[in-house]
Design an enzyme around this catalytic site. Structure first.
Site, short mmCIF file in Angstrom:
data_model
loop_
_atom_site.label_atom_id
_atom_site.label_comp_id
_atom_site.label_asym_id
_atom_site.label_seq_id
_atom_site.Cartn_x
_atom_site.Cartn_y
_atom_site.Cartn_z
N TYR A 6 2.94 9.65 -0.58
CA TYR A 6 4.45 9.32 0.31
C TYR A 6 5.13 9.25 -0.66
O TYR A 6 6.02 9.45 0.19
CB TYR A 6 3.84 7.84 0.36
CG TYR A 6 2.62 7.22 1.30
CD1 TYR A 6 1.92 8.25 1.99
CD2 TYR A 6 2.27 5.63 1.87
CE1 TYR A 6 0.63 7.84 2.63
CE2 TYR A 6 1.14 5.51 1.86
CZ TYR A 6 0.60 6.73 2.22
OH TYR A 6 -0.91 6.10 3.20
N ASP B 90 0.90 -1.21 -0.07
CA ASP B 90 0.50 0.29 0.13
C ASP B 90 1.13 1.23 -0.34
O ASP B 90 1.36 1.42 0.39
CB ASP B 90 -0.63 0.12 0.89
CG ASP B 90 -1.71 1.83 0.90
OD1 ASP B 90 -2.57 1.23 0.71
OD2 ASP B 90 -1.36 2.03 2.40
N LYS C 55 -2.75 5.94 -4.18
CA LYS C 55 -4.11 6.51 -3.61
C LYS C 55 -4.10 8.07 -4.44
O LYS C 55 -2.68 8.47 -4.84
CB LYS C 55 -4.78 7.06 -2.41
CG LYS C 55 -4.70 5.98 -1.45
CD LYS C 55 -4.33 5.73 -0.12
CE LYS C 55 -4.13 5.12 0.68
NZ LYS C 55 -2.23 4.25 1.47
N HIS D 3 -7.84 9.80 -2.46
CA HIS D 3 -6.79 9.57 -1.02
C HIS D 3 -7.70 10.51 0.49
O HIS D 3 -7.83 9.86 1.20
CB HIS D 3 -5.77 9.90 -0.83
CG HIS D 3 -4.17 9.48 0.04
ND1 HIS D 3 -3.11 9.53 -0.09
CD2 HIS D 3 -4.77 9.71 1.31
CE1 HIS D 3 -2.92 8.84 1.32
NE2 HIS D 3 -3.60 9.18 1.92
P1 NAD Z 1 0.80 0.96 11.35
O1 NAD Z 1 -0.79 1.13 12.41
O2 NAD Z 1 0.94 0.09 10.98
O3 NAD Z 1 1.85 1.42 12.75
C1 NAD Z 1 2.78 1.52 12.13
C2 NAD Z 1 4.09 1.98 13.45
O4 NAD Z 1 3.89 0.75 14.38
C3 NAD Z 1 5.91 1.86 13.13
O5 NAD Z 1 5.89 3.18 14.01
C4 NAD Z 1 6.39 0.63 13.40
O6 NAD Z 1 7.79 0.81 13.64
C5 NAD Z 1 5.19 0.40 14.50
N1 NAD Z 1 5.70 -1.28 14.36
C6 NAD Z 1 4.89 -1.94 13.49
N2 NAD Z 1 5.37 -3.24 13.91
C7 NAD Z 1 5.45 -3.49 15.01
C8 NAD Z 1 5.15 -4.51 16.46
N3 NAD Z 1 5.23 -5.42 15.60
N4 NAD Z 1 6.26 -4.09 17.32
C9 NAD Z 1 6.39 -2.99 17.28
N5 NAD Z 1 6.26 -1.60 16.83
C10 NAD Z 1 5.75 -2.19 15.60
O7 NAD Z 1 0.14 2.85 11.47
P2 NAD Z 1 0.95 3.48 10.02
O8 NAD Z 1 2.43 3.02 9.37
O9 NAD Z 1 0.61 5.31 10.32
O10 NAD Z 1 -0.77 2.29 9.27
C11 NAD Z 1 -0.01 1.49 8.53
C12 NAD Z 1 -0.41 1.67 6.59
O11 NAD Z 1 -0.98 2.42 6.77
C13 NAD Z 1 0.47 3.23 5.78
O12 NAD Z 1 1.61 2.52 6.15
C14 NAD Z 1 -0.03 3.54 4.72
O13 NAD Z 1 -0.01 2.36 3.42
C15 NAD Z 1 -1.87 3.53 4.76
N6 NAD Z 1 -1.98 4.46 5.81
C16 NAD Z 1 -3.44 5.29 4.91
C17 NAD Z 1 -3.01 6.46 5.80
C18 NAD Z 1 -5.23 6.15 4.54
O14 NAD Z 1 -5.24 8.12 4.43
N7 NAD Z 1 -5.53 6.84 3.81
C19 NAD Z 1 -3.12 6.77 6.85
C20 NAD Z 1 -2.30 6.62 7.65
C21 NAD Z 1 -1.68 5.33 6.81
#
Ligand code: NAD
Length: 285
Positions: A48, A43, A73, A106
């Site tokens: 990004y 994704d 997006k 998006h």
């Molecule tokens: P997430 O909930 O995936 O959390 C990511 C954080 O958690 C990072 O800091 C990572 O290091 C930590 N982490 C991951 N696995 C872990 C584990 N097993 N143990 C401890 N820490 C861990 O948050 P995100 O990245 O904001 O969301 C995931 C994806 O969603 C994004 O990468 C993006 O592709 C998408 N996204 C979309 C939107 C949107 O507006 N559509 C907004 C935010 C994110």
């Protein structure tokens, strides 16, 4: 990898890898690691600024394109029929592919009706296999879903154990729209990694809080795309087969829902922030 079927019949993996805040420099390495680990859904987004890294990784990874599922997006500055059309071609070029598996609007700002109409055309032209939305809530979601020819296949929303989107899931079911969870680990919040309910359930299964939180989403039929730049965490987040949550455990996790998200897309300050974000990266707009 478990899959779900979207409302146009195509299959989508239930678990994927997100690259929000992965720098353009690191993105190719991260996506190659993720694919090597076993992820098949990636994704990304125009906003990004790392689509090129994703494209380089999918070209070099050795896994056939047909086995990968790519989501990107269209950003606010590319909204409207003409700009969106141009931006889709740009995304295809950067991603080094001739089709995108899932293309989302998006944000619910700018000329998103024009964007969606262009996405419908891209779908019919075979440039995109499914189309959908991100961050559309309530009436905005219903208005678009009612008025467009192609019902959104997916809606990506902030979703995790503390924000289970029960109300939106009810609305989405009317259009056959599937939920894709962004921030499935509550964006790395300590509250999730230290939650006592998740910990107690995890102790029984020999799993971490992150694994229990992701397993719960998977059981609910929600696509999750956790992000981590670290290979050990990529492995951990993918390692959620081979055990089952009991009905009581799922009920206990359902009770963690606060009904609240961190991001509020009805807040005028959020609209202004996203429009500023846009200006930061696109000073010409
Ligand atoms: P997430 O909930 O995936 O959390 C990511 C954080 O958690 C990072 O800091 C990572 O290091 C930590 N982490 C991951 N696995 C872990 C584990 N097993 N143990 C401890 N820490 C861990 O948050 P995100 O990245 O904001 O969301 C995931 C994806 O969603 C994004 O990468 C993006 O592709 C998408 N996204 C979309 C939107 C949107 O507006 N559509 C907004 C935010 C994110």
């Amino acid at each position: 990898m478990k899959t779900i079927e979207l409302n146009n019949g195509i299959k989508m993996p239930l678990l994927g890898y997100g690259v929000y805040l992965v720098s353009p420099q690191d993105c190719e390495r991260c996506v190659r690691d993720a694919i090597r680990t076993g992820y098949r859904l990636i994704d990304t987004a125009q906003a990004y600024y790392n689509e090129e890294g994703v494209g380089a990784a999918i070209q070099a990874c050795g896994v056939p394109r047909s086995e990968l599922f790519l989501t990107t997006k269209v950003w606010i500055s590319n909204s409207g029929e003409e700009r969106a059309a141009h931006s889709i071609d740009e995304s295809l070029r950067k991603l080094r592919t001739d089709y995108i598996d899932l293309l989302l609007v998006h944000q619910p700002f700018g000329d998103y009706y024009g964007t969606y109409r262009t996405m419908e055309r891209a779908y019919r032209a075979g440039k995109v296999r499914a189309i959908g939305l991100s961050n559309f809530y309530g009436a905005r979601f219903v208005d678009l879903a009612e008025n467009m020819d192609i019902k959104p296949a997916v809606l990506q929303l902030e979703t995790h154990v503390f924000a289970q989107q029960k109300e939106m899931r009810g609305l989405m079911a009317e259009y056959g729209t599937r939920l894709m969870a962004w921030g499935p680990l509550a964006q790395g919040s300590d509250a999730l990694f230290t939650d006592a309910t998740l910990k107690a359930i995890g102790a029984k299964h020999g799993k971490t809080n992150a694994q229990i939180a992701l397993k719960f989403l998977m059981d609910e039929g929600i696509v999750a795309i956790p992000k981590s730049a670290h290979v050990e965490r990529m492995v951990e987040n993918l390692d959620i087969d081979g055990f089952e949550l009991t009905a009581d455990e799922r009920d206990a996790i359902r009770r963690l829902d606060t009904g609240m998200t961190k991001a509020d897309f009805n807040d005028p300050a959020m609209a202004k922030y996203l429009l500023e974000y846009d200006k930061c990266f696109n000073p010409g707009n």
